[in-house]
Write a protein that holds these residues in place. Structure first.
Motif, mmCIF file in Angstrom:
data_model
loop_
_atom_site.group_PDB
_atom_site.id
_atom_site.type_symbol
_atom_site.label_atom_id
_atom_site.label_comp_id
_atom_site.label_asym_id
_atom_site.label_seq_id
_atom_site.Cartn_x
_atom_site.Cartn_y
_atom_site.Cartn_z
ATOM 1 N N UNK A 365 0.841 -1.202 0.000
ATOM 2 C CA UNK A 365 0.000 0.000 0.000
ATOM 3 C C UNK A 365 0.875 1.251 0.000
ATOM 4 N N UNK A 366 1.964 1.215 0.761
ATOM 5 C CA UNK A 366 2.845 2.374 0.827
ATOM 6 C C UNK A 366 3.596 2.607 -0.493
ATOM 7 N N UNK A 367 3.594 1.612 -1.374
ATOM 8 C CA UNK A 367 4.133 1.812 -2.717
ATOM 9 C C UNK A 367 3.060 2.320 -3.673
ATOM 10 N N UNK A 368 1.829 1.858 -3.484
ATOM 11 C CA UNK A 368 0.748 2.212 -4.404
ATOM 12 C C UNK A 368 0.334 3.671 -4.239
ATOM 13 N N UNK A 369 0.245 4.155 -3.002
ATOM 14 C CA UNK A 369 -0.245 5.518 -2.760
ATOM 15 C C UNK A 369 0.665 6.569 -3.408
ATOM 16 N N UNK A 375 1.232 9.682 -10.746
ATOM 17 C CA UNK A 375 0.433 9.652 -11.968
ATOM 18 C C UNK A 375 -0.424 10.908 -12.098
ATOM 19 N N UNK A 376 -1.035 11.317 -10.985
ATOM 20 C CA UNK A 376 -1.862 12.529 -11.013
ATOM 21 C C UNK A 376 -1.002 13.762 -11.296
ATOM 22 N N UNK A 377 0.176 13.831 -10.673
ATOM 23 C CA UNK A 377 1.065 14.959 -10.903
ATOM 24 C C UNK A 377 1.543 15.013 -12.349
ATOM 25 N N UNK A 378 1.907 13.845 -12.889
ATOM 26 C CA UNK A 378 2.352 13.812 -14.282
ATOM 27 C C UNK A 378 1.263 14.260 -15.229
ATOM 28 N N UNK A 383 -0.308 17.068 -19.175
ATOM 29 C CA UNK A 383 -1.497 16.681 -19.905
ATOM 30 C C UNK A 383 -1.456 15.236 -20.350
ATOM 31 N N UNK A 384 -0.414 14.480 -19.951
ATOM 32 C CA UNK A 384 -0.347 13.059 -20.321
ATOM 33 C C UNK A 384 -1.394 12.278 -19.576
ATOM 34 N N UNK A 385 -2.079 11.396 -20.272
ATOM 35 C CA UNK A 385 -3.128 10.581 -19.667
ATOM 36 C C UNK A 385 -2.763 9.122 -19.870
ATOM 37 N N UNK A 386 -2.589 8.354 -18.756
ATOM 38 C CA UNK A 386 -2.269 6.929 -18.912
ATOM 39 C C UNK A 386 -3.428 6.182 -19.525
#
Length: 387
Positions: A365-369, A375-378, A383-386
């Motif tokens: 969990x401490x890796x996922x958060x 991802x949100x910051x990127x 404007x990149x969307x995974x």
């Protein structure tokens, strides 16, 4: 009906992903924030301890219930689960539970806290009952705090664990540091390669792209083992360094942080080059010529015109590399030393050897958060969307 056909075609794949991937991962991560032992093996004790406010000692009725269910768990062969769980919180609790259950089976009184304290003085310590209350579930923050080198004391305060037990924060910071440096090295080394492949004529671009893809055709274990051979004291790399006169003695490249950086960068570099190459292929070549015709120099045209258009690819590749590096296990285990092991090694240890799935889930969990935050910051930056 035509609008629903694509969903119908994708339904088997989505169902397979849900059943075979998403559901097991979610169930595993839930182990990090829930209690599975005491509420299942001793449900009435767990309920009584949840009703206790944690001040002083629990009522004697709760102690009597605990004594009865310890005896029942001993006969059912499930007492080992409780003993192991409490031992995670207080070392020595395993022997306490087994010895107490055996004494109760022999006829010792267990109708009150005082009776249990006569069997073992540790039952007269608030910390023991506090640990049982923390394990009474159904939700729990115990594993998450333990993964941050913290624990909840009998008064409910968050305190640091003893310094000799504080290892997880250092491992987590080391993991993020290694992953970030590997991502940075991939940016520095991969950007020129992707630019060369994207700008080369087709007859040269295709062979270059095949060279980039070659590592995908070899397993990670084989590539890492090859680096073990290359980086050892009498290996090819040290031999070349000494032959060029760059060092008089072999450098400690194997079982060191340097070796981890080299091997992980080599293994993960294609994951950065490929998404960046895809973005670069979509950048019109006329933009650079237009900038030059308007008076911009080569560096200015590249920095102000070309690079911003490739930034989504840089961020996408860096995030992919960083994500993969966070969970890397084989390469640090084979090439790195004891001080270079990443959090994946701890997760593997708690999953396969100590069977402490709660701690393994908490570390995951401490890796996922942080990864979600990245991802949100990127996305917000470029404007990149995974996909």
């Amino acid at each position: 009906m035509k609008r629903f056909w694509p969903f119908a075609l994708l339904a088997p794949l989505l169902l397979t992903l849900l059943v075979a991937f998403a559901a097991p991962v979610a169930m595993m991560l839930m182990r990090g924030v829930s209690e599975q032992e005491l509420p299942v093996v001793m449900p009435r004790t767990a309920k009584a301890l949840r009703a206790w406010d944690g001040a002083g000692f629990p009522p004697d009725t709760a102690a009597a219930t605990a004594a009865g269910e310890m005896r029942a768990a001993r006969h059912a062969g499930t007492i080992n689960r409780i003993a192991n769980r409490l031992n995670y919180d207080i070392v020595g609790s395993r022997s306490l539970i087994f010895a107490t259950a055996a004494r109760l089976d022999q006829g010792a009184a267990g109708g009150s806290v005082a009776d249990l304290a006569r069997i073992d003085p540790r039952w007269g310590d608030r910390a023991t009952w506090s640990a049982m209350r923390h394990a009474s579930g159904p939700s729990s923050s115990f594993y998450l705090w333990a993964a941050l080198d913290r624990r909840v004391d009998p008064d409910g305060h968050i305190v640091s664990v003893p310094s000799e037990q504080a290892v997880f924060v250092e491992i987590l910071l080391r993991t993020f540091k290694i992953s970030a440096i590997v991502a940075l090295l991939c940016i520095v080394l991969g950007y020129p390669v992707a630019y060369l492949v994207a700008r080369a004529p087709s007859k040269f671009a295709n062979p270059l792209l095949i060279v980039v893809l070659l590592p995908f055709w070899t397993s990670t274990l084989v590539r890492t083992t090859a680096w073990v051979v290359l980086l050892q004291t009498n290996g090819v790399v040290n031999g070349l360094i000494q032959a060029l006169g760059l060092a008089q003695a072999p450098l400690p490249l194997l079982y060191s942080r340097t070796g981890v950086y080299i091997a992980m960068t080599h293994v993960l570099l294609p994951f950065f080059i490929l998404p960046l190459y895809g973005v670069m292929r979509r950048v019109p070549p006329d933009t650079l010529r237009a900038a030059r015709s308007l008076g911009a120099g080569p560096v200015s045209a590249f920095v102000r015109v070309y690079f911003p258009q490739t930034l989504p690819g840089v961020i996408a590749g860096a995030v992919i590399v960083f994500t993969l590096a966070l969970g890397y296990y084989i390469t640090p285990a084979l090439v790195g030393g004891g001080a270079d092991q990443m959090v994946s090694a701890s997760i593997a240890f708690y999953t396969n050897r100590s069977l402490n799935w709660g701690m393994a889930a908490a570390l995951s969990i401490l890796l996922v958060i942080p990864l979600g935050a990245i991802l949100i910051l990127g996305r917000s930056v470029s404007g990149w969307r995974p996909i």
